[in-house]
Design a protein around this motif. Structure first.
Motif, short mmCIF file in Angstrom:
data_model
loop_
_atom_site.label_atom_id
_atom_site.label_comp_id
_atom_site.label_asym_id
_atom_site.label_seq_id
_atom_site.Cartn_x
_atom_site.Cartn_y
_atom_site.Cartn_z
N GLN A 501 0.76 -1.20 -0.10
CA GLN A 501 0.03 -0.11 0.01
C GLN A 501 1.06 1.34 -0.19
N PHE A 502 0.35 2.51 -0.34
CA PHE A 502 1.16 3.69 -0.38
C PHE A 502 0.60 4.81 0.13
N LEU A 503 1.66 5.67 0.82
CA LEU A 503 1.23 7.00 0.92
C LEU A 503 2.03 7.97 0.16
N LEU A 504 1.17 8.83 -0.72
CA LEU A 504 2.02 9.79 -1.60
C LEU A 504 1.75 11.17 -1.36
N GLU A 505 3.02 11.88 -1.12
CA GLU A 505 2.78 13.32 -0.72
C GLU A 505 3.39 14.28 -1.82
N LEU A 506 2.68 15.23 -2.09
CA LEU A 506 2.95 16.08 -3.40
C LEU A 506 3.42 17.24 -2.94
N LYS A 522 11.75 19.63 -1.27
CA LYS A 522 12.27 18.14 -0.97
C LYS A 522 12.35 17.83 0.55
N GLU A 523 13.28 18.77 1.42
CA GLU A 523 13.23 18.63 2.64
C GLU A 523 12.24 18.61 3.28
N GLU A 524 11.43 19.78 3.11
CA GLU A 524 10.04 20.18 3.90
C GLU A 524 9.15 18.66 3.80
N GLY A 525 8.96 18.25 2.36
CA GLY A 525 8.18 17.18 2.24
C GLY A 525 8.55 15.69 3.05
N ILE A 526 9.72 15.55 3.10
CA ILE A 526 10.47 14.36 3.62
C ILE A 526 10.05 14.63 5.05
N ARG A 527 10.12 15.80 5.71
CA ARG A 527 9.75 15.87 7.28
C ARG A 527 8.38 15.31 7.45
N ALA A 546 5.88 4.78 1.44
CA ALA A 546 5.77 6.17 1.37
C ALA A 546 6.53 6.81 0.51
N TYR A 547 6.09 7.81 -0.47
CA TYR A 547 6.95 8.64 -1.41
C TYR A 547 6.54 9.98 -1.19
N GLY A 553 5.91 21.23 -12.28
CA GLY A 553 4.60 21.21 -13.22
C GLY A 553 5.29 20.74 -14.52
N THR A 554 6.54 20.37 -14.78
CA THR A 554 7.10 19.39 -16.09
C THR A 554 7.87 18.29 -15.47
N LYS A 555 8.79 18.56 -14.69
CA LYS A 555 9.46 17.45 -14.35
C LYS A 555 9.07 16.93 -12.87
N ILE A 556 9.35 15.36 -12.68
CA ILE A 556 8.86 15.06 -11.25
C ILE A 556 9.69 14.17 -10.76
N GLU A 557 10.10 14.32 -9.43
CA GLU A 557 11.05 13.36 -8.77
C GLU A 557 10.42 12.53 -7.63
N ALA A 558 10.54 11.28 -7.61
CA ALA A 558 10.01 10.60 -6.40
C ALA A 558 11.19 10.22 -5.33
N VAL A 559 11.01 10.44 -4.16
CA VAL A 559 11.63 10.26 -3.09
C VAL A 559 11.10 9.01 -2.13
N ALA A 560 11.85 8.04 -1.99
CA ALA A 560 11.21 7.13 -0.95
C ALA A 560 11.47 7.62 0.57
N VAL A 561 10.42 7.47 1.39
CA VAL A 561 10.47 7.98 2.63
C VAL A 561 10.33 6.91 3.72
#
Length: 562
Positions: A501-506, A522-527, A546-547, A553-561
């Motif tokens: 299952q997944f939690l996704l935060e944008l 990125k740092e704010e989102g990870i916290r 969790a990611y 708006g053009t590129k997107i990066e996914a960070v595993a948390v």
């Protein structure tokens, strides 16, 4: 337990031992309400079965069957003086499918003549009356001839799906619609004869069902005698199922399969509940057909939910009525829908009259959505109402429609197969790369088009639109979890089993903020994700990954948390 999914004949349901949810207590309430009532509800909400119940209750020819049909129901113990006291004229217009005005007029005339002849035969009128009705050149003239022969009768007129074909025409041509309901139009002429018959006492009562009021409202003085009880507090639960009624339907499933009854009801609530038609506080109701579909298709051997929680028949019906989204200013209507998806609610004043003769403004469009079941009342704001999406079924239909609209407006193509494969790769292998690549592809197509103001809410709407193309997960957007609101939860839903299952935060990083802004987001989102993972209800979710998704708006990066 025999489930009456798709059945609308009350006599068949009772005599053949099908489950029947007793709504007969409303018969007395209807009689006290008035003689000429109009009740509107979304498609597949139980209108036809309720109307059939009224038919068998009031029909003089069914007097000998009253005990058989009603003895175990509320009205059997509490009959009104009007039981079995009427000759019932029943009409039903859902079979008229053509959108060409002349062809529809002919089909309408034939259907009216058929119903009138059925009545005349049923109640023993002379053969000459049938011949004259059959020879009538129009539906209105057939009605006039009919009322000539039945002048001494006591008639209860019941019309089911009165606006079915009119909605189809309205969704394709506003001018053609005005032709049939305006002065001289065949529908207006038909209802004018009904109005005259009520004034002369031939039609003592009528009960009309449909989806929206726009057809009757557009006929103005041609038919202004009926009272629209759709939003009356007393009738909020006359159709659909209450919480208790729904629980009684699925309780045997929970008991026989040793299922958690509360969890089962929570699932049904998310999928099928949430409808409130009155702005006065009262209980919400479940879509009746959706609940019956679930009960009928529940696998009693494996104790599994239906593979498809959304019935294809229901989806098809609702997609047809979505044509009404094009009434008035289509672009303004789309903006309203976009606001609903991005903000989770819209606010407006409820329009009581929906005439096609005036410009359709936002409040009119919202009222139309309420009639159709695409929004429901969620609260108040001063003198205005808050509206939200009632349940998961409607939410999925919205995102399907949203995908089609953005494809058309932005002139792009979204591959459903590619999304299905990307979600499968995520579910099976915790590989989010195919999904982010697909999201990035779509965002890149948007970037050079004046389509949406790209901010976090709009990008989230695009991502949800893509995710809703797959039925692997139950998707929860900004669900309240311990007073916090993660952007997206992808949760396992029965009977589909997934390893993760997944939690996704944008997080949205403005391009002008450059690389430093990107890193800050990125740092704010990870916290933020880490704080979510510490919440009791989130940490209790099994197999949760969790990611953080960062985009400009053009590129997107996914960070595993973790």
């Amino acid at each position: 337990m025999k489930i009456p999914y798709g059945l609308s004949n009350f006599k068949d349901v009772i005599e053949e031992g099908y489950l029947y949810i007793d709504k007969t207590s409303y018969i007395n309430t209807l009689e006290e309400q008035g003689k000429f009532n109009i009740l509107l509800r979304p498609r597949r909400f139980g209108k036809s079965l309720f109307l059939s119940t009224l038919l068998y209750y009031y029909d003089t020819n069914e007097k000998g069957h009253f005990e058989t049909l009603f003895s175990n129901l509320h009205i059997g113990d509490n009959p009104t003086p009007l039981k079995n006291s009427y000759q019932v004229l029943f009409m039903e217009f859902s079979g008229i499918a053509d959108t060409d005005a002349k062809a529809v007029e002919q089909e309408f005339r034939i259907e009216v003549q058929k119903r009138l002849c059925d009545f005349l035969r049923r109640y023993g009128y002379p053969a000459e009356s049938l011949q004259q009705v059959k020879a009538a050149p129009s539906a209105a003239s057939a009605m006039k001839i009919f009322f000539y022969w039945t002048v001494d009768a006591n008639i209860y007129l019941m019309i089911d799906e009165y606006d079915h074909f009119a909605n189809s025409i309205l969704g394709t041509s506003l001018e053609r619609f005005r032709e049939i309901v305006g002065r001289g139009g065949f529908m207006r002429s038909f209802y004018e004869t009904v109005k005259t018959a009520t004034m002369e006492g031939i039609v003592d009562r009528f009960f009309i069902t449909g989806v929206t009021s726009i057809t009757l409202d557009s006929m103005t003085s041609g038919f202004n005698i009926g009272e629209n009880i759709t939003h009356h507090r007393l009738f909020n639960q006359v159709l659909g199922f209450t919480e208790e009624e729904t629980e009684n339907i699925v309780e045997p499933l929970a008991r026989n399969c040793a299922l958690d009854r509360i969890a089962l009801m929570n699932d049904l609530k998310r999928w099928y509940n949430g409808y409130l038609f009155s702005d006065e506080r009262t209980e919400r109701v479940y879509n009746a057909d959706m609940v019956l579909y679930f009960a009928k298709n529940f696998n009693r051997e494996t104790c599994a939910y239906p593979k498809a929680m959304l019935d294809d028949n229901i989806a098809s019906d609702y997609k047809k009525i979505m044509q009404l989204f094009g009434i008035g200013d289509r672009a303004a209507n789309f903006t309203t829908l976009e606001k609903l998806l991005t903000n989770g609610e819209i606010i407006g004043l409820h329009s009581r009259k929906l005439s096609a003769d005036k410009n359709f403004e936002q409040n009119d469009f919202i009222a139309l959505l309420l009639y159709m079941g695409f929004v429901t009342i969620t609260g108040t704001l001063l003198n205005r109402l808050r509206y939200g999406i009632p349940n998961y079924v409607i939410q999925k239909l919205y995102y399907d429609y949203f995908r089609e609209e953005i494809e058309q407006r932005a002139k792009i193509s979204i591959s459903k197969d590619a999304i299905e494969n990307a979600v499968a790769e995520l579910a099976l292998h915790n590989n989010i790369k195919p999904l982010t690549e697909e999201i990035g592809r779509v965002l890149a197509l948007f970037s050079n088009r004046d389509f949406m103001n790209m901010d976090e809410k709009h990008i989230k709407a695009v991502i949800l639109t893509l995710l809703y193309q797959s039925e692997v997960y139950f998707i929860r957007s900004e669900a309240e979890v311990n007073n916090r609101y993660p952007d997206i939860l992808l949760l396992e839903r029965s009977p589909v089993e997934v390893p993760n299952q997944f939690l996704l935060e944008l997080k949205f990083s403005k391009k002008k903020d450059g690389e430093q802004g990107w890193q800050r987001k990125k740092e704010e989102g990870i916290r933020q994700v880490q704080r979510y993972l510490e919440l009791e209800d989130v940490s209790a979710l099994p197999k949760l990954m969790a990611y953080l998704l960062v985009t400009d708006g053009t590129k997107i990066e996914a960070v595993a948390v973790s």
